[in-house]
Design a protein around this motif. Structure first.
Motif, PDB file in Angstrom:
ATOM      1  N   GLN A 103       0.820  -1.205   0.000  1.00 26.46           N
ATOM      2  CA  GLN A 103       0.000   0.000   0.000  1.00 26.46           C
ATOM      3  C   GLN A 103       0.858   1.261   0.000  1.00 26.46           C
ATOM      4  N   VAL A 104       1.846   1.307   0.885  1.00 21.65           N
ATOM      5  CA  VAL A 104       2.668   2.513   1.027  1.00 21.65           C
ATOM      6  C   VAL A 104       3.431   2.835  -0.256  1.00 21.65           C
ATOM      7  N   VAL A 105       3.882   1.818  -0.975  1.00 21.78           N
ATOM      8  CA  VAL A 105       4.671   2.039  -2.186  1.00 21.78           C
ATOM      9  C   VAL A 105       3.879   2.791  -3.249  1.00 21.78           C
ATOM     10  N   LEU A 106       2.562   2.777  -3.146  1.00 21.34           N
ATOM     11  CA  LEU A 106       1.705   3.432  -4.125  1.00 21.34           C
ATOM     12  C   LEU A 106       1.229   4.814  -3.675  1.00 21.34           C
ATOM     13  N   LEU A 107       1.748   5.312  -2.547  1.00 22.24           N
ATOM     14  CA  LEU A 107       1.304   6.590  -2.003  1.00 22.24           C
ATOM     15  C   LEU A 107       2.368   7.676  -2.161  1.00 22.24           C
ATOM     16  N   TYR A 108       1.911   8.917  -2.221  1.00 22.58           N
ATOM     17  CA  TYR A 108       2.792  10.082  -2.178  1.00 22.58           C
ATOM     18  C   TYR A 108       2.745  10.671  -0.761  1.00 22.58           C
ATOM     19  N   GLY A 109       3.884  11.187  -0.303  1.00 24.54           N
ATOM     20  CA  GLY A 109       3.945  11.751   1.033  1.00 24.54           C
ATOM     21  C   GLY A 109       4.392  13.204   1.036  1.00 24.54           C
ATOM     22  N   LYS A 110       3.918  13.937   2.036  1.00 21.80           N
ATOM     23  CA  LYS A 110       4.336  15.322   2.269  1.00 21.80           C
ATOM     24  C   LYS A 110       4.734  15.438   3.729  1.00 21.80           C
ATOM     25  N   VAL A 111       5.978  15.860   3.989  1.00 24.60           N
ATOM     26  CA  VAL A 111       6.541  15.837   5.343  1.00 24.60           C
ATOM     27  C   VAL A 111       7.116  17.186   5.723  1.00 24.60           C
ATOM     28  N   TYR A 112       6.800  17.594   6.949  1.00 28.09           N
ATOM     29  CA  TYR A 112       7.484  18.735   7.562  1.00 28.09           C
ATOM     30  C   TYR A 112       8.014  18.310   8.921  1.00 28.09           C
ATOM     31  N   HIS A 113       9.293  18.618   9.168  1.00 26.13           N
ATOM     32  CA  HIS A 113       9.880  18.415  10.488  1.00 26.13           C
ATOM     33  C   HIS A 113       9.930  19.758  11.204  1.00 26.13           C
ATOM     34  N   LEU A 114       9.617  19.744  12.483  1.00 25.84           N
ATOM     35  CA  LEU A 114       9.592  20.944  13.305  1.00 25.84           C
ATOM     36  C   LEU A 114      10.769  21.020  14.268  1.00 25.84           C
ATOM     37  N   TRP A 115      11.433  19.892  14.489  1.00 24.63           N
ATOM     38  CA  TRP A 115      12.503  19.820  15.487  1.00 24.63           C
ATOM     39  C   TRP A 115      13.725  19.179  14.826  1.00 24.63           C
ATOM     40  N   GLN A 116      14.810  19.955  14.696  1.00 30.03           N
ATOM     41  CA  GLN A 116      16.010  19.470  14.013  1.00 30.03           C
ATOM     42  C   GLN A 116      16.956  18.827  15.033  1.00 30.03           C
ATOM     43  N   GLU A 136       8.938  -8.362  -5.900  1.00 33.15           N
ATOM     44  CA  GLU A 136       7.741  -8.501  -6.726  1.00 33.15           C
ATOM     45  C   GLU A 136       6.654  -7.481  -6.390  1.00 33.15           C
ATOM     46  N   ILE A 137       6.883  -6.622  -5.406  1.00 32.09           N
ATOM     47  CA  ILE A 137       5.873  -5.621  -5.059  1.00 32.09           C
ATOM     48  C   ILE A 137       5.732  -4.620  -6.204  1.00 32.09           C
ATOM     49  N   GLU A 138       4.500  -4.344  -6.566  1.00 30.36           N
ATOM     50  CA  GLU A 138       4.210  -3.411  -7.656  1.00 30.36           C
ATOM     51  C   GLU A 138       4.720  -2.019  -7.313  1.00 30.36           C
ATOM     52  N   GLU A 139       5.353  -1.357  -8.269  1.00 32.64           N
ATOM     53  CA  GLU A 139       5.901  -0.023  -8.041  1.00 32.64           C
ATOM     54  C   GLU A 139       4.958   1.052  -8.558  1.00 32.64           C
ATOM     55  N   LEU A 140       5.002   2.188  -7.892  1.00 32.66           N
ATOM     56  CA  LEU A 140       4.288   3.368  -8.363  1.00 32.66           C
ATOM     57  C   LEU A 140       5.046   3.980  -9.537  1.00 32.66           C
ATOM     58  N   ARG A 141       4.332   4.375 -10.571  1.00 26.47           N
ATOM     59  CA  ARG A 141       4.931   5.148 -11.649  1.00 26.47           C
ATOM     60  C   ARG A 141       4.847   6.620 -11.251  1.00 26.47           C
ATOM     61  N   VAL A 142       5.974   7.168 -10.819  1.00 25.64           N
ATOM     62  CA  VAL A 142       5.987   8.527 -10.282  1.00 25.64           C
ATOM     63  C   VAL A 142       5.717   9.530 -11.400  1.00 25.64           C
ATOM     64  N   GLU A 143       4.756  10.417 -11.172  1.00 25.39           N
ATOM     65  CA  GLU A 143       4.347  11.385 -12.182  1.00 25.39           C
ATOM     66  C   GLU A 143       4.360  12.800 -11.624  1.00 25.39           C
ATOM     67  N   GLY A 144       4.106  13.761 -12.486  1.00 24.74           N
ATOM     68  CA  GLY A 144       4.014  15.149 -12.061  1.00 24.74           C
ATOM     69  C   GLY A 144       5.329  15.676 -11.524  1.00 24.74           C
TER      70      GLY A 144
END
Length: 222
Positions: A142-155, A206-214
């Motif tokens: 499931q995760v391999v087919l998702l896009y993520g957006k991340v912000y870190h607040l503490w370095q 063998e896990i299906e890969e996302l075709r990264v677009e945009g």
């Protein structure tokens, strides 16, 4: 899992007995419904979008808002006194396709994280390895087919004892050779969590890969 660290390296005095008592009392009567929705603990490494030579190990505690949106609280460790690093949202390709080009630039894929064995779902002690591997691979599918957006607040990687400065856009690693000291860093993590990225890479072929677009993964394509 190793024992709870004595010092989480946050500025401030140790928690008082009074606060611990209030904390315990509140936990007995209050509802923590949003937190109780968390259904997955994932561990991987994020890179700073403005300086991808910097990377940090991150523990994700994720819940589903629906079938197309996940939200994760990010911590610097899996221990009870872990510091919150930031947040990550994950969405399906369908939703990603609705985003404006400038917004897409803020999102990343998870293909390399999954296929390289970098992304893991730490195993609870009593669960047999073979059983957990099946469950983990289902999650990775499931995760391999998702896009993520991340912000870190503490370095925390630079030693900050408080969350200083502005939120930092983060990204994932998308290919071989991008993460400095990959084998050493991921190997050290594996030793602590009892995982093996090489084994995971093998069983995920063998896990299906996302075709990264945009405009996703722009850190690595500009």
């Amino acid at each position: 899992m190793d024992s709870l660290p004595i010092d989480n390296k946050a500025a401030g005095s140790p928690e008082s007995t009074t606060n611990k008592t209030l904390e315990t009392g509140a936990s007995l009567v209050q509802s923590f419904a949003p937190i109780q929705r968390i259904c997955a603990h994932l561990n991987a490494f994020h890179a700073y979008a403005h300086d991808p030579s910097r990377s940090i190990e991150t523990n994700h505690y994720c819940a589903h808002l629906n079938d197309e949106v996940r939200q994760c609280i990010l911590y610097d460790s899996p221990h009870a006194n872990a510091r919150v690093l930031g947040i990550e949202y994950m969405i399906t390709p369908r939703l990603f396709g609705t985003l404006a080009p400038d917004e897409q630039k803020l999102w990343h894929s998870h293909v390399f994280e999954v296929k390289s064995g970098m992304l893991v779902m730490p195993k609870p002690g009593p669960v047999p390895d073979a059983v957990w591997e099946v469950a983990e691979n289902k999650e990775m599918e499931q995760v391999v087919l998702l896009y993520g957006k991340v912000y870190h607040l503490w370095q925390v990687d630079r030693g900050d004892v408080l969350p200083l400065g502005e939120p930092q856009l983060m990204t994932s690693f998308t290919g071989e050779g991008q993460m400095r000291g990959f084998e050493e860093k991921v190997g050290e993590r594996d030793a602590r969590l009892g995982t093996d990225w090489r084994r995971k890479k093998e069983v995920r072929e063998e896990i299906e890969e996302l075709r990264v677009e945009g405009n996703a993964d722009l850190t690595w394509t500009e």
